[in-house]
Design an enzyme around this catalytic site. Structure first.
Site, short mmCIF file in Angstrom:
data_model
loop_
_atom_site.label_atom_id
_atom_site.label_comp_id
_atom_site.label_asym_id
_atom_site.label_seq_id
_atom_site.Cartn_x
_atom_site.Cartn_y
_atom_site.Cartn_z
N VAL A 1 0.84 -1.20 0.00
CA VAL A 1 0.00 0.00 0.00
C VAL A 1 0.87 1.25 0.00
O VAL A 1 0.60 2.22 -0.73
CB VAL A 1 -0.96 0.00 1.21
CG1 VAL A 1 -1.77 1.29 1.24
CG2 VAL A 1 -1.90 -1.20 1.15
N CYS A 2 1.92 1.25 0.79
CA CYS A 2 2.81 2.41 0.87
C CYS A 2 3.49 2.69 -0.46
O CYS A 2 3.69 3.85 -0.84
CB CYS A 2 3.86 2.19 1.95
SG CYS A 2 3.19 1.97 3.61
N THR A 3 3.82 1.64 -1.19
CA THR A 3 4.45 1.83 -2.50
C THR A 3 3.51 2.56 -3.45
O THR A 3 3.93 3.44 -4.21
CB THR A 3 4.86 0.46 -3.09
OG1 THR A 3 5.80 -0.15 -2.20
CG2 THR A 3 5.49 0.61 -4.46
#
Length: 212
Positions: A45-47
């Site tokens: 998700v952070c990517t």
């Protein structure tokens, strides 16, 4: 530390980042800023999130807004992960990512919620105005990626309503009608803004003023 509230002064800090050592308020200067945390590097998700922020570079510039990310991972991990972000999202990451290994920033901004799983930061967002005041504070769970278009929309609303006696209605988008503040009478509003629609004595719509 007490929870930060809207209108509070944003706490200052000095930290290492992918763009070198940063003194936060000095780096922010007279601009708006978005400080946002992510739980960990090399996570899915952070990517997508950090890539989306990079894709919106021109939109941040248009609003005189600087963006800066933070996690508790090491600086070398940030640099290595940037390659993945750029590869997945097809864009260069040109904003700083803070290496908050001692959790100084996470604790100052109450970004760690142990009840949400572990001691990594949740997805916090702080919008800070040119005067250094916190104007928006959002907290997302680790499983839900943020909608950065909504954050841009809110910055548009804040910048517009700072310019006059206005607020913005539900689901407002730039260019749509705004609400005249209750402190202005309908007569005064029509003299100042021209076409004013009175739905209720306390609910009056006017065209969005032209911003310089």
């Amino acid at each position: 530390m007490a929870t930060l509230r809207l209108g509070d002064s944003a706490p200052d800090f000095t930290a290492s980042s992918t763009e070198g050592e940063i003194s936060f308020l000095n780096w922010k200067g007279d601009s708006w800023a978005v400080l946002f945390s992510h739980p960990a590097d090399f996570t899915p998700v952070c990517t997508t999130e950090l890539g989306r922020v990079a894709q919106l570079k021109d939109e941040w510039i248009k609003r005189d807004t600087k963006v800066i990310a933070v996690s508790v991972d090491a600086l070398e991990d940030h640099h290595a992960w940037k390659g993945d972000i750029e590869d997945v999202n097809g864009v260069s990451v040109t904003y700083p990512i803070i290496a908050d290994h001692d959790r100084q920033v996470a604790e100052l901004y109450d970004m760690i919620h142990p009840g949400a799983g572990d001691t990594s930061p949740v997805r916090s967002v702080f919008v800070i105005d040119p005067a250094g005041k916190i104007r928006l504070n959002l907290t997302y769970p680790k499983t839900a990626g943020r909608n950065f278009d909504e954050i841009l929309r809110t910055i548009d609303s804040l910048q517009l309503t700072d310019s006059g006696p206005f607020s913005t209605p539900a689901d407002w988008e730039p260019g749509e009608r705004v609400i005249v503040a209750p402190t202005v009478t309908t007569k005064e509003a029509r003299a100042r803004f021209g076409d004013v629609e009175e739905v209720k004595p306390y609910l009056r719509y006017a065209n969005e003023p032209t911003r310089g």
